[in-house]
Design an enzyme around this catalytic site. Structure first.
Site, PDB file in Angstrom:
ATOM      1  N   LYS A 156       0.700  -1.382  -0.173  1.00  0.00           N
ATOM      2  CA  LYS A 156      -0.254  -0.367   0.160  1.00  0.00           C
ATOM      3  C   LYS A 156       0.894   1.294   0.129  1.00  0.00           C
ATOM      4  O   LYS A 156       0.427   2.585   0.027  1.00  0.00           O
ATOM      5  CB  LYS A 156      -1.102   0.055   1.045  1.00  0.00           C
ATOM      6  CG  LYS A 156      -2.240  -0.714   1.215  1.00  0.00           C
ATOM      7  CD  LYS A 156      -2.658  -1.726   2.297  1.00  0.00           C
ATOM      8  CE  LYS A 156      -3.329   0.103   2.903  1.00  0.00           C
ATOM      9  NZ  LYS A 156      -4.031  -0.442   4.334  1.00  0.00           N
ATOM     10  N   LYS A 195       3.269   1.727   2.156  1.00  0.00           N
ATOM     11  CA  LYS A 195       2.547   3.434   3.931  1.00  0.00           C
ATOM     12  C   LYS A 195       3.401   2.260   4.832  1.00  0.00           C
ATOM     13  O   LYS A 195       3.644   1.513   4.859  1.00  0.00           O
ATOM     14  CB  LYS A 195       1.413   2.768   4.320  1.00  0.00           C
ATOM     15  CG  LYS A 195       0.448   3.560   3.740  1.00  0.00           C
ATOM     16  CD  LYS A 195      -0.984   3.429   4.540  1.00  0.00           C
ATOM     17  CE  LYS A 195      -2.102   4.706   4.685  1.00  0.00           C
ATOM     18  NZ  LYS A 195      -3.369   4.314   5.800  1.00  0.00           N
TER      19      LYS A 195
HETATM   20  N1  C2G Z   1     -10.064   7.223   8.282  1.00  0.00           N
HETATM   21  C1  C2G Z   1     -11.593   8.464   8.683  1.00  0.00           C
HETATM   22  N2  C2G Z   1     -11.591   9.815   8.774  1.00  0.00           N
HETATM   23  C2  C2G Z   1      -9.670  10.315   8.632  1.00  0.00           C
HETATM   24  C3  C2G Z   1      -9.136   8.974   8.724  1.00  0.00           C
HETATM   25  C4  C2G Z   1      -9.664   8.035   8.397  1.00  0.00           C
HETATM   26  O1  C2G Z   1     -13.033   7.751   8.395  1.00  0.00           O
HETATM   27  N3  C2G Z   1      -9.906  10.920   9.112  1.00  0.00           N
HETATM   28  C5  C2G Z   1     -10.675   5.821   7.775  1.00  0.00           C
HETATM   29  C6  C2G Z   1     -10.177   5.287   6.568  1.00  0.00           C
HETATM   30  O2  C2G Z   1     -11.571   6.087   5.858  1.00  0.00           O
HETATM   31  C7  C2G Z   1     -10.314   4.423   6.793  1.00  0.00           C
HETATM   32  C8  C2G Z   1     -10.052   3.725   8.136  1.00  0.00           C
HETATM   33  O3  C2G Z   1     -10.287   4.875   8.764  1.00  0.00           O
HETATM   34  O4  C2G Z   1     -11.880   3.623   6.510  1.00  0.00           O
HETATM   35  C9  C2G Z   1      -8.811   3.921   8.279  1.00  0.00           C
HETATM   36  O5  C2G Z   1      -7.764   4.658   7.853  1.00  0.00           O
HETATM   37  P1  C2G Z   1      -6.467   4.016   7.659  1.00  0.00           P
HETATM   38  O6  C2G Z   1      -5.645   2.975   8.586  1.00  0.00           O
HETATM   39  O7  C2G Z   1      -6.131   4.968   6.836  1.00  0.00           O
HETATM   40  O8  C2G Z   1      -6.838   2.722   5.582  1.00  0.00           O
HETATM   41  P2  C2G Z   1      -6.402   2.753   4.506  1.00  0.00           P
HETATM   42  O9  C2G Z   1      -5.078   2.702   4.972  1.00  0.00           O
HETATM   43  O10 C2G Z   1      -7.477   3.879   3.770  1.00  0.00           O
HETATM   44  O11 C2G Z   1      -6.709   1.497   4.275  1.00  0.00           O
HETATM   45  O12 C2G Z   1      -8.048  -1.754   1.910  1.00  0.00           O
HETATM   46  C10 C2G Z   1      -8.866  -1.079   2.487  1.00  0.00           C
HETATM   47  C11 C2G Z   1      -7.442  -0.490   2.953  1.00  0.00           C
HETATM   48  O13 C2G Z   1      -6.417  -0.941   3.830  1.00  0.00           O
HETATM   49  C12 C2G Z   1      -8.245   0.888   4.772  1.00  0.00           C
END
Ligand code: C2G
Length: 129
Positions: A44, A46
């Site tokens: 990803k 990340k």
């Molecule tokens: N999120 C949110 N508001 C934020 C930051 C994050 O609602 N200010 C939500 C994201 O939309 C996601 C969840 O929190 O639904 C987890 O965020 P991340 O850990 O950044 O997830 P991500 O890297 O987007 O991974 O297969 C899907 C991926 O694994 C998603």
């Protein structure tokens, strides 16, 4: 029992994550979180501060979370939905439409992101400290 599923990295846990998890749990009775492994995070593009093991312990400590499973690839979601009898799949709306293929297997809901906070922002804001 209504079972809900979501996925994420959940590094440097913040209010945006908690708001997502709380609203996801409010949609049902049992919330499963697919937590990105460190290897999948590489895919990803990340880099997590906390290891998968520590992010798992942290998530399992949250009252809204009932079970944490590893997210190892992009392809596992259909199998996870079927194997865990999922009724509702939930993601923040930055993922809007990305997972609509799951509509053949369960309800798909994209929730509004929490504005003004992200793991990346935390890292940037703290960089000068
Ligand atoms: N999120 C949110 N508001 C934020 C930051 C994050 O609602 N200010 C939500 C994201 O939309 C996601 C969840 O929190 O639904 C987890 O965020 P991340 O850990 O950044 O997830 P991500 O890297 O987007 O991974 O297969 C899907 C991926 O694994 C998603």
């Amino acid at each position: 029992m209504i079972k809900v599923l979501t996925y994420g990295t959940f590094d440097l846990l913040h209010i945006g994550h908690i708001n997502l998890l709380r609203r996801a749990k409010e949609l049902g009775d049992f919330l499963i979180v697919g937590l990105s492994t460190d290897v999948f995070n590489d895919e990803k593009k990340k880099v997590s501060y906390h290891s998968f093991e520590n992010r798992k312990i942290i998530l399992e400590s949250i009252r809204y979370v009932d079970k944490v499973i590893p997210e190892q690839n992009w392809e596992q979601k259909i199998e996870d939905v079927i194997n865990n009898d999922i009724d509702i799949f939930v993601m923040g709306d930055d993922w809007k439409e990305h997972f609509d293929f799951l509509k053949d297997y369960c309800e798909v809901i994209y929730l509004p992101r929490t504005i003004g906070i992200s793991t990346s922002k935390i890292k940037i804001d703290l960089n000068g400290v």
